[in-house]
Write a protein that holds these residues in place. Structure first.
Motif, short mmCIF file in Angstrom:
data_model
loop_
_atom_site.label_atom_id
_atom_site.label_comp_id
_atom_site.label_asym_id
_atom_site.label_seq_id
_atom_site.Cartn_x
_atom_site.Cartn_y
_atom_site.Cartn_z
N THR A 9 56.48 98.06 -58.14
CA THR A 9 54.93 99.05 -57.37
C THR A 9 54.38 98.70 -59.50
OG1 THR A 9 55.93 101.14 -56.68
CG2 THR A 9 53.35 101.33 -57.32
N ILE A 10 52.83 98.20 -58.62
CA ILE A 10 51.82 98.26 -60.11
C ILE A 10 50.81 99.48 -59.87
CG2 ILE A 10 48.69 97.09 -59.85
CD1 ILE A 10 50.70 94.76 -58.42
N SER A 11 50.89 100.25 -59.06
CA SER A 11 50.01 101.19 -58.96
C SER A 11 49.66 102.66 -58.26
CB SER A 11 48.43 101.05 -59.27
OG SER A 11 47.52 100.57 -58.29
N LEU A 12 48.77 103.67 -58.66
CA LEU A 12 49.25 104.54 -57.23
C LEU A 12 47.69 104.44 -56.97
CD1 LEU A 12 50.54 106.98 -55.46
CD2 LEU A 12 50.16 108.23 -56.84
N ALA A 13 46.72 104.47 -55.64
CA ALA A 13 45.53 104.44 -55.15
C ALA A 13 45.39 105.65 -54.86
CB ALA A 13 45.77 102.99 -55.17
N ARG A 14 44.13 106.39 -54.78
CA ARG A 14 43.73 107.07 -53.59
C ARG A 14 42.42 106.98 -52.53
NH1 ARG A 14 45.52 112.36 -53.12
NH2 ARG A 14 46.14 112.58 -54.94
N ALA A 15 43.04 106.87 -51.12
CA ALA A 15 41.87 106.55 -50.98
C ALA A 15 40.41 107.36 -50.31
CB ALA A 15 42.20 106.56 -49.27
N GLN A 16 39.59 106.58 -50.84
CA GLN A 16 37.78 106.92 -50.92
C GLN A 16 37.14 107.34 -49.45
OE1 GLN A 16 37.08 108.53 -53.83
NE2 GLN A 16 38.97 107.87 -54.51
N ILE A 31 49.06 106.04 -51.34
CA ILE A 31 49.16 104.23 -51.78
C ILE A 31 49.47 104.31 -52.62
CG2 ILE A 31 48.03 101.86 -50.94
CD1 ILE A 31 45.72 103.65 -49.55
N TYR A 32 50.85 103.29 -52.26
CA TYR A 32 51.82 102.74 -53.90
C TYR A 32 51.39 100.91 -53.43
CZ TYR A 32 54.09 107.14 -54.05
OH TYR A 32 54.06 108.51 -54.92
N GLY A 71 49.94 97.57 -49.53
CA GLY A 71 50.73 98.74 -50.72
C GLY A 71 50.92 99.07 -49.27
N SER A 72 51.68 100.49 -49.72
CA SER A 72 52.29 101.49 -47.90
C SER A 72 52.01 102.63 -48.44
CB SER A 72 53.42 101.41 -48.76
OG SER A 72 54.26 102.11 -50.14
N VAL A 73 52.57 103.31 -47.51
CA VAL A 73 51.79 104.50 -46.83
C VAL A 73 52.67 105.48 -46.62
CG1 VAL A 73 48.81 104.65 -47.02
CG2 VAL A 73 50.19 104.54 -45.16
N TYR A 74 52.39 106.97 -46.72
CA TYR A 74 53.45 108.08 -45.86
C TYR A 74 52.75 108.82 -45.42
CZ TYR A 74 57.04 105.27 -49.25
OH TYR A 74 56.92 103.61 -49.95
N GLY A 75 53.56 109.10 -44.24
CA GLY A 75 53.08 110.03 -42.95
C GLY A 75 53.72 111.99 -43.31
N ASP A 76 53.08 112.78 -42.80
CA ASP A 76 53.09 113.54 -43.58
C ASP A 76 54.88 114.37 -43.02
OD1 ASP A 76 50.64 113.93 -44.42
OD2 ASP A 76 49.81 114.50 -42.96
N THR A 125 54.37 102.89 -44.62
CA THR A 125 54.20 101.92 -43.05
C THR A 125 53.48 100.66 -44.59
OG1 THR A 125 53.75 103.18 -41.67
CG2 THR A 125 52.08 101.15 -41.79
N VAL A 126 53.74 99.38 -43.91
CA VAL A 126 53.41 98.69 -45.15
C VAL A 126 52.51 98.12 -44.85
CG1 VAL A 126 54.22 96.95 -47.06
CG2 VAL A 126 55.89 98.66 -46.31
#
Length: 129
Positions: A40-47, A66-67, A84-89, A97-98
């Protein structure tokens, strides 16, 4: 003759279970933290929300984390995309999901490792199931 038929059967089963399509490449190179692009490079947040235009991309909701695993090297007039990948609730969403998303959609919250390795993309980077 029966032995010969049995040897071909596993090959036919394996061929029959592969589904998907190779999509056009978005770039010929990507930046990663390592040669295999697994760290993983970073952890980001969708704006903002983002609706994926095709199977190479991921749907993202505003505020979702998002990883980031790779950053495509921008070419010509193409947009700048990250993978990256996102995860559901749901707690059972362990795989996530990648896919790709526009880099201007997110703000990096934490950088784990710098993306200093330039690696060529391959057809499998743009394979859709």
């Amino acid at each position: 003759m029966a032995r010969l038929s049995l040897l071909f059967l596993p090959g036919l089963v394996a061929i029959g279970t592969v589904h998907g399509i190779f999509m056009d490449r978005l770039a010929s190179k990507k930046l990663c933290a390592d040669d295999e692009c697994v760290y993983t490079i970073s952890l980001a947040r969708a704006q903002e929300d983002y609706n994926a235009p095709d199977c190479r991309f991921i749907n993202v909701k505003k505020g979702q984390q998002i990883y980031v695993y790779s950053k495509l090297v921008k070419e010509n007039d193409a947009g700048e995309f990250w993978a990256g990948s996102v995860y559901g609730d749901r707690p059972d969403d362990e795989m996530g999901t990648v896919g790709y998303f526009p880099s201007n959609l997110v703000e990096e919250q934490h950088v784990y490792q710098e993306a200093t390795k330039e690696v060529p993309t391959t057809d499998i980077d743009f394979f859709c199931e």
